[in-house]
Scaffold this active site. Structure first.
Site, mmCIF file in Angstrom:
data_model
loop_
_atom_site.group_PDB
_atom_site.id
_atom_site.type_symbol
_atom_site.label_atom_id
_atom_site.label_comp_id
_atom_site.label_asym_id
_atom_site.label_seq_id
_atom_site.Cartn_x
_atom_site.Cartn_y
_atom_site.Cartn_z
ATOM 1 N NE ARG A 143 52.066 27.017 40.761
ATOM 2 C CZ ARG A 143 52.690 27.677 41.725
ATOM 3 N NH1 ARG A 143 52.043 28.549 42.466
ATOM 4 N NH2 ARG A 143 53.963 27.450 41.978
ATOM 5 C CE LYS A 160 35.289 49.006 43.850
ATOM 6 N NZ LYS A 160 36.012 50.252 44.185
ATOM 7 C CE LYS A 188 28.257 51.545 44.172
ATOM 8 N NZ LYS A 188 28.932 51.682 45.477
ATOM 9 C CD GLU A 225 28.107 55.534 46.404
ATOM 10 O OE1 GLU A 225 28.754 54.488 46.487
ATOM 11 O OE2 GLU A 225 27.925 56.170 45.340
ATOM 12 C CG ASP A 246 31.721 56.991 47.362
ATOM 13 O OD1 ASP A 246 32.552 56.140 47.713
ATOM 14 O OD2 ASP A 246 31.612 57.391 46.193
#
Length: 290
Positions: free
Chosen positions: A98, A133, A165, A205, A226
């Site tokens: 597994r 992410k 950002k 960004e 963005d």
């Protein structure tokens, strides 16, 4: 990124999680002397990734197991293809099954989805890249799978490149508006860049066109546009005019990625490559004996 040490550490932790006190079923029902031969079989077409990871699950469970991975990472395959053959003590083969499958299915799913995005932007000049992410603890595995699918990697972590950002910019130029905002943003970014080693890549960004010139004036190497509409992406590319790498990000899908690429951006970052890729359907068909 996907070093032998990383593979052994992560796969070892997964095996310990799955069988912390051994495999009760295998120990109770399978003779100690029984051997097994198992084939890793594709139930659907895709792109393979994670051969070394799959093999490690069996090697770390029992060094007596032999794994022959016939598919190369990045290789496409059809449903029904045999991707690897596993031979060894039956108890150990079934104990590792597994964990080995989970990694191979996850990584091949990411590689397969990435390949679809790469194909969608063919001949545009734009490269498909991943984001941070990723599943905590599995970044090296998932980033490797993106490469297997023909994509590229963004910064590996917060430590190896700068990305200022929207939340960073909000703090840097807090309270400033109009021309004062532009000057405050440029000055704040310049001050931060001055504190960095000259080898550090700086990406900023932006979420509106008027931020582009102040960011370029500060010396950013990459400008991320963005969640820009297509027309604004084209305007952004024209404004930047080769002075920095242009990255598009935000809400990118297989349906929209081609149009985004055709605006002239250099890079398209896609969080879905790792946070939304479905596991590919692979199976391990086992028979007792050689």
């Amino acid at each position: 990124m996907l070093t032998p040490q990383t593979i052994d550490r992560v796969v070892g932790a997964a095996l310990e999680e799955d069988a912390p006190w051994g495999d009760l079923t295998a120990q109770a029902f399978l003779p100690a002397e029984a051997t097994a031969r198992a084939e890793l079989v594709a139930r659907e077409a895709g792109v393979f990734s994670g051969g070394a990871v799959f093999a490690a699950a069996f090697r770390l469970t029992d060094p007596a197991i032999r794994v022959d991975v016939s598919a190369r990472d990045g290789e496409t395959f059809d449903a029904g293809a045999v991707l690897a053959v596993v031979k060894g003590p039956a108890r150990a083969v079934l104990t590792a099954e597994r964990v080995g499958l989970n990694f191979a299915q996850r990584m091949s799913g990411i590689a397969t989805l990435t390949a679809q995005y790469v194909a969608a932007v063919a001949n545009t000049g734009a490269r498909i890249v991943d984001t941070r992410k990723t599943t905590p603890g599995l970044r090296a595995f998932e980033r490797h799978a993106v490469r297997s699918g023909g994509g590229f990697n963004h910064r590996h972590s917060l430590s190896d490149a700068v990305m200022a950002k929207d939340n960073h910019l909000a703090v840097l130029a807090a309270g400033a508006k109009g021309a004062d905002y532009a000057a405050a943003l440029t000055n704040a970014l310049r001050a931060g860049i001055a504190r960095l080693p000259h080898t550090t890549h700086v990406e900023v960004e932006v979420d509106r066109l008027e931020q582009i010139e102040p960011v370029l004036a500060a010396g950013a190497h990459t400008v991320m546009l963005d969640n820009f509409a297509l027309d604004d992406l084209r305007r952004g590319v024209d404004l930047i005019a080769g002075r920095a790498v242009v990255e598009a990000s935000g809400g990118v899908t297989l349906d929209t990625v081609r149009a985004i690429a055709e605006t002239g951006v250099d890079v398209i970052s896609v969080g879905a490559l790792t946070h939304s890729a479905p596991a590919l359907d692979l199976g391990l068909d086992v028979a007792i004996g050689d």
